[in-house]
Design a protein around this motif. Structure first.
Motif, PDB file in Angstrom:
ATOM      1  N   VAL A  78       0.866  -1.172   0.000  1.00 32.01           N
ATOM      2  CA  VAL A  78       0.000   0.000   0.000  1.00 32.01           C
ATOM      3  C   VAL A  78       0.907   1.227   0.000  1.00 32.01           C
ATOM      4  O   VAL A  78       1.992   1.206   0.598  1.00 32.01           O
ATOM      5  N   TYR A  79       0.478   2.261  -0.693  1.00 29.19           N
ATOM      6  CA  TYR A  79       1.298   3.454  -0.884  1.00 29.19           C
ATOM      7  C   TYR A  79       0.535   4.705  -0.460  1.00 29.19           C
ATOM      8  O   TYR A  79      -0.695   4.744  -0.463  1.00 29.19           O
ATOM      9  N   LEU A  80       1.315   5.718  -0.126  1.00 27.46           N
ATOM     10  CA  LEU A  80       0.744   7.040   0.113  1.00 27.46           C
ATOM     11  C   LEU A  80       1.613   8.044  -0.631  1.00 27.46           C
ATOM     12  O   LEU A  80       2.749   8.302  -0.228  1.00 27.46           O
ATOM     13  N   GLN A  81       1.083   8.557  -1.726  1.00 28.57           N
ATOM     14  CA  GLN A  81       1.764   9.608  -2.484  1.00 28.57           C
ATOM     15  C   GLN A  81       1.384  10.938  -1.868  1.00 28.57           C
ATOM     16  O   GLN A  81       0.200  11.272  -1.788  1.00 28.57           O
ATOM     17  N   MET A  82       2.380  11.697  -1.444  1.00 27.20           N
ATOM     18  CA  MET A  82       2.143  12.966  -0.775  1.00 27.20           C
ATOM     19  C   MET A  82       2.773  14.090  -1.579  1.00 27.20           C
ATOM     20  O   MET A  82       4.000  14.108  -1.765  1.00 27.20           O
ATOM     21  N   ASN A  83       1.965  14.995  -2.061  1.00 21.87           N
ATOM     22  CA  ASN A  83       2.424  16.136  -2.837  1.00 21.87           C
ATOM     23  C   ASN A  83       2.117  17.437  -2.102  1.00 21.87           C
ATOM     24  O   ASN A  83       1.303  17.459  -1.183  1.00 21.87           O
ATOM     25  N   SER A  84       2.762  18.488  -2.538  1.00 19.13           N
ATOM     26  CA  SER A  84       2.540  19.822  -1.954  1.00 19.13           C
ATOM     27  C   SER A  84       2.613  19.760  -0.432  1.00 19.13           C
ATOM     28  O   SER A  84       1.734  20.277   0.279  1.00 19.13           O
ATOM     29  N   LEU A  85       3.653  19.151   0.060  1.00 15.80           N
ATOM     30  CA  LEU A  85       3.774  18.952   1.496  1.00 15.80           C
ATOM     31  C   LEU A  85       3.922  20.266   2.245  1.00 15.80           C
ATOM     32  O   LEU A  85       4.540  21.217   1.751  1.00 15.80           O
ATOM     33  N   LYS A  86       3.347  20.275   3.442  1.00 18.98           N
ATOM     34  CA  LYS A  86       3.353  21.459   4.302  1.00 18.98           C
ATOM     35  C   LYS A  86       4.022  21.115   5.631  1.00 18.98           C
ATOM     36  O   LYS A  86       4.039  19.939   6.025  1.00 18.98           O
ATOM     37  N   PRO A  87       4.539  22.106   6.334  1.00 14.27           N
ATOM     38  CA  PRO A  87       5.156  21.819   7.642  1.00 14.27           C
ATOM     39  C   PRO A  87       4.195  21.088   8.587  1.00 14.27           C
ATOM     40  O   PRO A  87       4.651  20.245   9.386  1.00 14.27           O
ATOM     41  N   GLU A  88       2.922  21.356   8.490  1.00 13.24           N
ATOM     42  CA  GLU A  88       1.949  20.696   9.373  1.00 13.24           C
ATOM     43  C   GLU A  88       1.728  19.226   9.024  1.00 13.24           C
ATOM     44  O   GLU A  88       1.022  18.518   9.757  1.00 13.24           O
ATOM     45  N   ASP A  89       2.322  18.760   7.933  1.00 13.75           N
ATOM     46  CA  ASP A  89       2.283  17.333   7.611  1.00 13.75           C
ATOM     47  C   ASP A  89       3.371  16.555   8.359  1.00 13.75           C
ATOM     48  O   ASP A  89       3.415  15.328   8.277  1.00 13.75           O
ATOM     49  N   THR A  90       4.240  17.257   9.035  1.00 10.06           N
ATOM     50  CA  THR A  90       5.306  16.606   9.794  1.00 10.06           C
ATOM     51  C   THR A  90       4.730  15.700  10.868  1.00 10.06           C
ATOM     52  O   THR A  90       3.911  16.131  11.688  1.00 10.06           O
ATOM     53  N   ALA A  91       5.121  14.427  10.833  1.00 11.53           N
ATOM     54  CA  ALA A  91       4.588  13.443  11.769  1.00 11.53           C
ATOM     55  C   ALA A  91       5.262  12.098  11.506  1.00 11.53           C
ATOM     56  O   ALA A  91       5.959  11.935  10.503  1.00 11.53           O
ATOM     57  N   VAL A  92       5.012  11.166  12.405  1.00 13.24           N
ATOM     58  CA  VAL A  92       5.328   9.764  12.126  1.00 13.24           C
ATOM     59  C   VAL A  92       4.097   9.169  11.455  1.00 13.24           C
ATOM     60  O   VAL A  92       2.981   9.304  11.972  1.00 13.24           O
ATOM     61  N   TYR A  93       4.310   8.533  10.317  1.00 12.85           N
ATOM     62  CA  TYR A  93       3.222   7.950   9.545  1.00 12.85           C
ATOM     63  C   TYR A  93       3.210   6.434   9.743  1.00 12.85           C
ATOM     64  O   TYR A  93       4.245   5.774   9.615  1.00 12.85           O
ATOM     65  N   TYR A  94       2.023   5.920  10.047  1.00 14.20           N
ATOM     66  CA  TYR A  94       1.849   4.506  10.350  1.00 14.20           C
ATOM     67  C   TYR A  94       0.911   3.846   9.340  1.00 14.20           C
ATOM     68  O   TYR A  94      -0.125   4.399   8.973  1.00 14.20           O
ATOM     69  N   CYS A  95       1.272   2.648   8.977  1.00 11.98           N
ATOM     70  CA  CYS A  95       0.421   1.811   8.136  1.00 11.98           C
ATOM     71  C   CYS A  95      -0.470   0.967   9.044  1.00 11.98           C
ATOM     72  O   CYS A  95      -0.017   0.478  10.094  1.00 11.98           O
ATOM     73  N   ASN A  96      -1.717   0.798   8.631  1.00 13.33           N
ATOM     74  CA  ASN A  96      -2.692   0.047   9.420  1.00 13.33           C
ATOM     75  C   ASN A  96      -3.427  -0.934   8.522  1.00 13.33           C
ATOM     76  O   ASN A  96      -3.832  -0.584   7.415  1.00 13.33           O
ATOM     77  N   ALA A  97      -3.580  -2.154   9.004  1.00 18.26           N
ATOM     78  CA  ALA A  97      -4.334  -3.183   8.290  1.00 18.26           C
ATOM     79  C   ALA A  97      -5.451  -3.677   9.200  1.00 18.26           C
ATOM     80  O   ALA A  97      -5.237  -3.893  10.396  1.00 18.26           O
ATOM     81  N   LYS A  98      -6.625  -3.856   8.629  1.00 14.35           N
ATOM     82  CA  LYS A  98      -7.769  -4.270   9.442  1.00 14.35           C
ATOM     83  C   LYS A  98      -8.570  -5.361   8.748  1.00 14.35           C
ATOM     84  O   LYS A  98      -8.974  -5.224   7.589  1.00 14.35           O
ATOM     85  N   LEU A  99      -8.731  -6.457   9.479  1.00 14.14           N
ATOM     86  CA  LEU A  99      -9.629  -7.532   9.063  1.00 14.14           C
ATOM     87  C   LEU A  99     -10.072  -8.187  10.364  1.00 14.14           C
ATOM     88  O   LEU A  99      -9.444  -9.122  10.854  1.00 14.14           O
ATOM     89  N   GLY A 100     -11.092  -7.609  10.958  1.00 14.71           N
ATOM     90  CA  GLY A 100     -11.437  -8.019  12.314  1.00 14.71           C
ATOM     91  C   GLY A 100     -10.475  -7.344  13.279  1.00 14.71           C
ATOM     92  O   GLY A 100     -10.766  -6.304  13.848  1.00 14.71           O
TER      93      GLY A 100
END
Length: 114
Positions: A78-100
């Motif tokens: 799974v991918y996350l394409q991030m464009n036009s990034l802003k300082p407020e996008d600064t964070a730790v990004y986590y991948c999440n999977a859900k099946l139950g």
């Protein structure tokens, strides 16, 4: 056991782009709803983008038009394409999977700063 490994985080200037990747070690990946969350210092973890097993996507308002979530069921990615990034996008990004149950990766740091 589900294992999620994120990659692609980096330091980038405002207005720049990054592509985050999440590799899922799981059988029947196509049956999992996948999401990206982020957590900035001192803030709660928030949902950024989600994609259903049918490919329907949703985004938090602040990233609409700038971020794109996608999935590759053939390669359990799974991918996350991030464009036009802003300082407020600064964070730790986590991948999440859900099946139950829900499963989380270890996170990847994205820093947007000049």
């Amino acid at each position: 056991q589900v294992q999620l490994v994120e990659s692609g985080g980096d330091l980038v200037q405002p207005g720049g782009s990054l592509r985050l990747s999440c590799a899922a070690s799981v059988t029947l990946f196509r049956l999992y709803a996948m999401s990206w969350y982020r957590q900035a210092p001192g803030k709660q973890r928030e949902l950024v983008a989600a994609i259903t097993i049918g490919g329907v996507t949703t985004y938090t308002e602040s990233v609409k038009g700038r971020f794109t979530i996608s999935r590759d069921n053939a390669n359990n990615m799974v991918y996350l394409q991030m464009n036009s990034l802003k300082p407020e996008d600064t964070a730790v990004y986590y991948c999440n999977a859900k099946l139950g149950h829900e499963y989380w990766g270890q996170g990847t740091q994205v820093t947007v700063s000049s």
